[in-house]
Design an enzyme around this catalytic site. Structure first.
Site, PDB file in Angstrom:
ATOM      1  N   ASP A 144       1.814 -49.616   3.336  1.00 52.88           N
ATOM      2  CA  ASP A 144       3.266 -49.682   3.506  1.00 52.88           C
ATOM      3  C   ASP A 144       3.802 -48.531   4.348  1.00 52.88           C
ATOM      4  O   ASP A 144       3.185 -47.468   4.462  1.00 52.88           O
ATOM      5  CB  ASP A 144       3.964 -49.634   2.140  1.00 52.88           C
ATOM      6  CG  ASP A 144       3.867 -50.934   1.374  1.00 52.88           C
ATOM      7  OD1 ASP A 144       3.097 -51.814   1.785  1.00 52.88           O
ATOM      8  OD2 ASP A 144       4.557 -51.058   0.335  1.00 52.88           O
ATOM      9  N   HIS A 286      -0.365 -46.297   1.457  1.00 52.90           N
ATOM     10  CA  HIS A 286       0.585 -46.003   2.526  1.00 52.90           C
ATOM     11  C   HIS A 286      -0.150 -45.362   3.700  1.00 52.90           C
ATOM     12  O   HIS A 286      -0.990 -44.471   3.492  1.00 52.90           O
ATOM     13  CB  HIS A 286       1.699 -45.062   2.035  1.00 52.90           C
ATOM     14  CG  HIS A 286       2.529 -45.648   0.935  1.00 52.90           C
ATOM     15  ND1 HIS A 286       2.096 -45.697  -0.382  1.00 52.90           N
ATOM     16  CD2 HIS A 286       3.758 -46.222   0.961  1.00 52.90           C
ATOM     17  CE1 HIS A 286       3.033 -46.277  -1.125  1.00 52.90           C
ATOM     18  NE2 HIS A 286       4.051 -46.594  -0.334  1.00 52.90           N
TER      19      HIS A 286
END
Length: 338
Positions: A144, A286
């Site tokens: 992400d 991430h």
């Protein structure tokens, strides 16, 4: 001239033998088409019909060579919502007639390859049908908040070196800033999903603002790649039922939260993922934190040693993720916002 009758996709075709033109195609060909209702195509499933609309929007943009500025307008095109409406199965795809629209498109044909998992298998050629996953132990890595100008390319090198593909949920304002990196993500065989424009909590900003966040990010991804993203992941995983109904993408959540954003420690990131991963897991990480990216080679190595195969979200969900639903892992889903 000889004619030969074939059966393909349940259709009777008359194919010309010989007489090839300069492009290597038959000089003449005749075929029959089959009219079906959307209810037949979807087994009366409104989520499948929403998925067909998702494919149709891309087809409209592609057919008209639309600029990214037209992306908001494609969401205003009236597409089928009733199961009794009809479409036509042809040799090249599902042909749909459209109501008058700002794109001046009267008809689009949706390629069968883009309808995998969206319409029933019996209406698809064998090459486009869903089939069970080949592996017993599978996991999907997702990243992400990118793209990041330094860390995302570094992660892409790691994935390539290990023959692994992943799914990236990107923030629109970063896509606009680094479109080449988003293109590189796709070019390497990975998937790109929508992660909002600037990462607000959807449950706090209201439905209209949340939908605008998604469309604005769709626009950025389309500008970078020429493709609308298939999936959406709401920031923090928060989404209301109203937003789930109005956002025109399947919602992808996760079953393994690495909490890498809080740990910011490579060894702890590794342990967090390895201890929680099971077959069918969707792992949340991430690609904007250096310790997270540094953890990926070891995570891949150790999970492979345990017999895991790495797949994209599409592969994990067997191409069957549908708008209006949210997915946590293989076989684990429910209505979006509930």
């Amino acid at each position: 001239m000889k004619m030969r009758q074939l059966k393909i996709y349940g259709l009777s075709l008359l194919v010309v033998i010989g007489g090839l033109g300069s492009a290597g195609l038959p000089a003449q060909a005749a075929s029959q088409s089959k009219t079906v209702t959307f209810g037949q195509l979807t087994n009366q499933n409104p989520h499948r019909l929403a998925a067909i609309r998702e494919v149709a929007r891309q087809a409209i943009l592609t057919k008209t060579h639309a600029k990214a500025s037209r992306v908001p307008a494609v969401y205003q095109v009236k597409l089928p919502t009733h199961m009794t409406k009809k479409a036509t199965l042809t040799t090249s795809g599902l042909r749909m007639n459209l109501l008058p629209n700002k794109f001046n498109v009267k008809q689009v044909t949706l390629p069968y390859a883009q309808l995998t998992g969206k319409i029933l298998n019996r209406y698809l050629p064998k090459s486009a049908r869903t089939s069970p996953l080949k592996y017993k132990k599978v996991v999907a890595l997702t990243f992400d908040d990118g793209p990041d100008p330094t860390l995302t390319p570094r992660l892409l090198k790691t994935l390539k070196a290990n023959h692994v593909h992943a799914t990236f949920f990107e923030v629109g304002q970063s896509v606009s800033r680094y479109p080449k990196i988003t293109r590189a993500v796709l070019a390497a065989g990975n998937e790109v999903g929508n992660h909002s424009w600037n990462h607000p909590d959807f449950s706090r900003i209201g439905t209209s603002a949340s939908v605008n966040q998604v469309i604005r990010t769709d626009q950025a991804i389309y500008a970078a790649t020429g493709k609308l993203p298939q999936y959406m992941r709401p920031p923090y995983g928060n989404i209301t039922a109203a937003e789930g109904r109005q956002i025109q993408h399947p919602i992808i959540r996760w079953s393994v939260d690495s909490r890498d954003w809080a740990l910011l420690n490579t060894q702890k990131d590794i342990q967090s993922v390895l201890s929680a991963t099971r077959s069918g897991s969707i792992v949340l990480m991430h690609d904007i934190h250096a310790p997270s990216v540094a953890a990926v080679p070891t995570i891949i190595k150790r999970l492979k040693a345990k017999g895991y195969h790495f797949v994209t979200v599409s592969q994990l969900l067997n191409q069957q993720a549908l708008p209006g639903l949210q997915y946590f892992a293989a076989g684990n889903y429910r209505t979006a916002g509930k």
